[in-house]
Scaffold this motif. Structure first.
Motif, PDB file in Angstrom:
ATOM      1  N   TYR A 236      -1.890  -8.954   0.019  1.00 55.07           N
ATOM      2  CA  TYR A 236      -0.887  -8.810  -0.905  1.00 55.07           C
ATOM      3  C   TYR A 236      -1.008  -7.477  -2.289  1.00 55.07           C
ATOM      4  N   ASN A 237      -1.916  -7.689  -2.736  1.00 58.28           N
ATOM      5  CA  ASN A 237      -2.269  -6.662  -4.318  1.00 58.28           C
ATOM      6  C   ASN A 237      -3.511  -6.620  -4.224  1.00 58.28           C
TER       7      ASN A 237
ATOM      8  N   ARG B  63      -5.685  -5.535  -6.032  1.00 58.87           N
ATOM      9  CA  ARG B  63      -6.280  -5.058  -7.311  1.00 58.87           C
ATOM     10  C   ARG B  63      -7.221  -6.909  -7.007  1.00 58.87           C
TER      11      ARG B  63
ATOM     12  N   SER C 296      -6.656  -9.324  -4.852  1.00 56.74           N
ATOM     13  CA  SER C 296      -6.172 -10.421  -3.838  1.00 56.74           C
ATOM     14  C   SER C 296      -7.321 -10.261  -3.087  1.00 56.74           C
TER      15      SER C 296
ATOM     16  N   ASP D 135      -1.038 -10.266 -14.629  1.00 58.30           N
ATOM     17  CA  ASP D 135      -1.212 -10.062 -13.732  1.00 58.30           C
ATOM     18  C   ASP D 135      -0.018  -8.533 -13.550  1.00 58.30           C
TER      19      ASP D 135
ATOM     20  N   TRP E 139       1.178  -4.690 -14.121  1.00 61.22           N
ATOM     21  CA  TRP E 139       1.135  -3.283 -14.263  1.00 61.22           C
ATOM     22  C   TRP E 139       1.540  -2.497 -15.085  1.00 61.22           C
TER      23      TRP E 139
END
Length: 395
Positions: A17-18, A20, A22, A193, A195
């Motif tokens: 999902y992410n 960076r 997950s 979380d 960016w």
């Protein structure tokens, strides 16, 4: 390795999902976790998937996702696997991946040891080319016991929208202001979380809300790690040239409240102190906040205790000052036990849910009227370390 572990997940059709943060992926009733080689007990065919210490100390957005994945596996009926990675430095908590095994281990079930560590039992190795076919038939077994993670430890921030995160961000920044502590851009991005794009949006909305409320712009507390100053965007959005002065305004505005005796206390003809008459709107607001607090499910026979503690602390956490009813809990002071009938107002203290958990687990000490956090968690609660514990208001 020839390719990153993120690419490995993509190639087997289980994109993270992410990339960076997950710790695993879920798709079509299939879950693949990422675990660590040094936490794998080969002779017992099991690998750690969650530690109790991680539940309290981690600020990674991946923690929420891992809990949801484990919940699904715990219930059974899903195809569960793990990819085992090797850490560059296993001795550190902030790990990075050195390499990984380019195959998958089929998880048969989950279990918990006496220390509260959740382990995955695995049975066989599956090659990537056979993964999809294997997942059509493999299913993890359901566990009989209740899921071992308290709902109180799930923040939900990893999947929350920016709008849902804003109240948490504001409360956190207010806590920083009360200790006269600026925060770094990277710190707030990691904690919530964000960016760069969502960070700018969040800080802009928080600041605009402050302007509308005629408060100091609390986002002045967020500074660059090298310069200790706000970015040029702060000046451009809010027209504030001196961000240092704005920080001082924030410190003054959100300074911990001090109880001072009123110089002139109204009395009646007998000398008895007259209670101030609250405005109707204030009464309605107080009743509404109490109703929200009381709507949260609690143990049977506890509503009177909760109501009394909530009122005694004016609906605010005794440490953080948080006044969001849904996040507050009436905690029993150490040495007092609800099972033994210690359910009077003097037996309790109103705490934010995460602080209640730390208090119950011995990671927060309030014995001398000052909040002192365990060395295990103080780096995440530095803005509250040393805070004076508010006294309850006597009826």
């Amino acid at each position: 390795m020839d390719k990153s572990i993120n690419r490995f997940f993509e190639d087997i059709g289980m994109r993270l999902y992410n990339g960076r943060w997950s710790w695993g992926a879920e798709k079509d009733n299939v879950i693949v976790l990422r675990t660590w080689e040094d936490q794998c007990i080969v002779r017992e065919r099991r690998v750690a998937v969650l530690h109790q210490r991680t539940l309290v100390e981690s600020v990674s957005a991946g923690l929420d996702e891992r809990i949801q994945h484990l919940k699904a596996i715990w219930k059974g009926g899903v195809a569960a696997y793990t990819v085992i990675a090797v850490a560059v430095d296993p001795s550190t908590d902030d790990r990075s991946i050195k390499s990984y095994r380019d195959d998958l281990f089929a998880i048969d079930s989950l279990e918990v040891d006496e220390a509260g560590t959740v382990y995955a039992r695995y049975s066989r190795v599956v090659k990537p080319r056979d993964f999809r076919g294997d997942a059509m038939n493999h299913r993890a077994a359901a566990c009989d016991a209740p899921f071992p993670v308290d709902e109180d430890l799930e923040s939900g921030l990893s999947s929350a929208t920016v709008r849902e995160k804003l109240p948490h961000m504001r409360e956190w920044l207010i806590g920083a202001a009360r200790t006269r502590s600026p925060v770094k851009y990277a710190e707030i991005m990691r904690r919530f979380d964000l960016w760069y794009g969502t960070l700018f949006t969040s800080l802009k909305q928080l600041g605009q809300a402050c302007v509308a409320a005629r408060e100091p712009v609390i986002t002045a507390l967020v500074v660059d790690k090298d310069t200790g100053r706000c970015s040029k965007g702060f000046k451009e959005v809010f027209g504030i040239v001196d961000d240092e002065a704005e920080r001082e305004r924030c410190y003054a505005h959100w300074a911990p409240a001090r109880q001072e005796a009123a110089p002139d206390v109204p009395t009646d003809e007998t000398g008895v102190v007259e209670a101030p008459v609250a405005a109707a709107d204030d009464v309605r607001e107080g009743e509404e906040r109490l109703a929200r607090f009381m709507s949260v499910e609690v143990r049977q026979h506890q509503p009177a205790f909760r109501r009394a503690v909530f009122a005694a602390y004016c609906g605010r956490c005794a440490i953080s000052g948080c006044d969001i009813p849904e996040t507050l809990e009436a905690a029993h002071i150490h040495g007092r036990d609800w099972r033994e009938g210690h359910n009077q107002v003097e037996d309790g203290i109103l705490l934010r849910r995460d602080l209640h958990t730390l208090y119950d687990r011995g990671l927060l000490d309030l014995s001398d009227g000052t909040a002192r956090f365990s060395a295990r968690v103080v780096h995440h609660y530095a803005y509250l370390e040393g805070s004076t514990v508010a006294l309850r208001v006597e009826a």
